[in-house]
Design an enzyme around this catalytic site. Sequence first.
Site: not given
Ligand code: SAH
Length: 281
Positions: A49, A71, A185
């Site tokens: 993704d 996405k 998010m």
């Molecule tokens: N499965 C992922 C979350 C997916 S939802 C996890 O466990 O981290 C997507 C959200 O994750 C983004 O909108 C943001 O809030 C957060 N996110 C994911 N990677 C990030 C990163 N490198 N830096 C900051 N926020 C991140």
Amino acid sequence: MSDSNLPPGDWPEMQPGWVWLVGAGPGDPGLLTLHALNALRQADVIVHDALVAPALLDWANPAAEVIDMGKRGGKVSPTQTTISRDLVALARAGKRVLRLKGGDPFVFGRGGEEAQTLVQHDVPIRIVPGISAGIGGLAYAGIPVTHRDVNASLTFVTGHDAKGRAPQLDWPAIARGSAVIVIYMGMRNLAEISAKLMGAGRHADEPVAIVQSASTPDQRVLETTLAACAADAEAADIGAPAIVCVGQAALMRRALDWQAMLAGEAPRDPDPLGLGPAEDR
Ligand code: SAH
């Protein structure tokens, strides 16, 4: 499976027709797990993704087919149904499929639905957890997501529901019950969420940290307050992907910003909570 990239050990072999749902961590390739690396070395197909850092794919088997299910970026994004069905089709075609997802696959990543779809179609799965942005991403900003002087509980919330709105949560209960609130998010609805928390009694001056693209070369951190966070984020042009930390834990960055130390800076304040020597508590 022995592979020169892996320490000695009995590494599981990917079998044709299986799908491994694997967390890639927040971005820094060093935050991959060894199981994730093992999967990257073996997979025939890698379905990833938008949150998966491109640098991680350098570790893949060069013969692997890489499919970007991102996405973002204004393109028409595949629906969750399309992604899940594609995974089933690839497995049925006898591929060794790596479904690589940002952070942890089971934290706000719809990994549960994907895994369930596979199981419902008799496709066998393996789950490899990853470092979630709400923990590891904040650590990269020097923020301990639990800190004994601050919180004995922790709440992870998503900032938007299936329709993109702030989710229908018992915000007053969260505001009362959780000294630290980590919002995934959260950027689009940050004004609404911060207003709800303040309406439920959280202080306008409460510290907030927002970490954008945590653990990547593009990492940026905004230190702000609950009242100001939405406007400050807009002014600083901080946007997704970003993780929001509400609570006194955010202040700890003043002591623990290790990336600033790498840049040669001294800690701004070794005792941001004003509690004295940490070893005495
Ligand atoms: N499965 C992922 C979350 C997916 S939802 C996890 O466990 O981290 C997507 C959200 O994750 C983004 O909108 C943001 O809030 C957060 N996110 C994911 N990677 C990030 C990163 N490198 N830096 C900051 N926020 C991140």
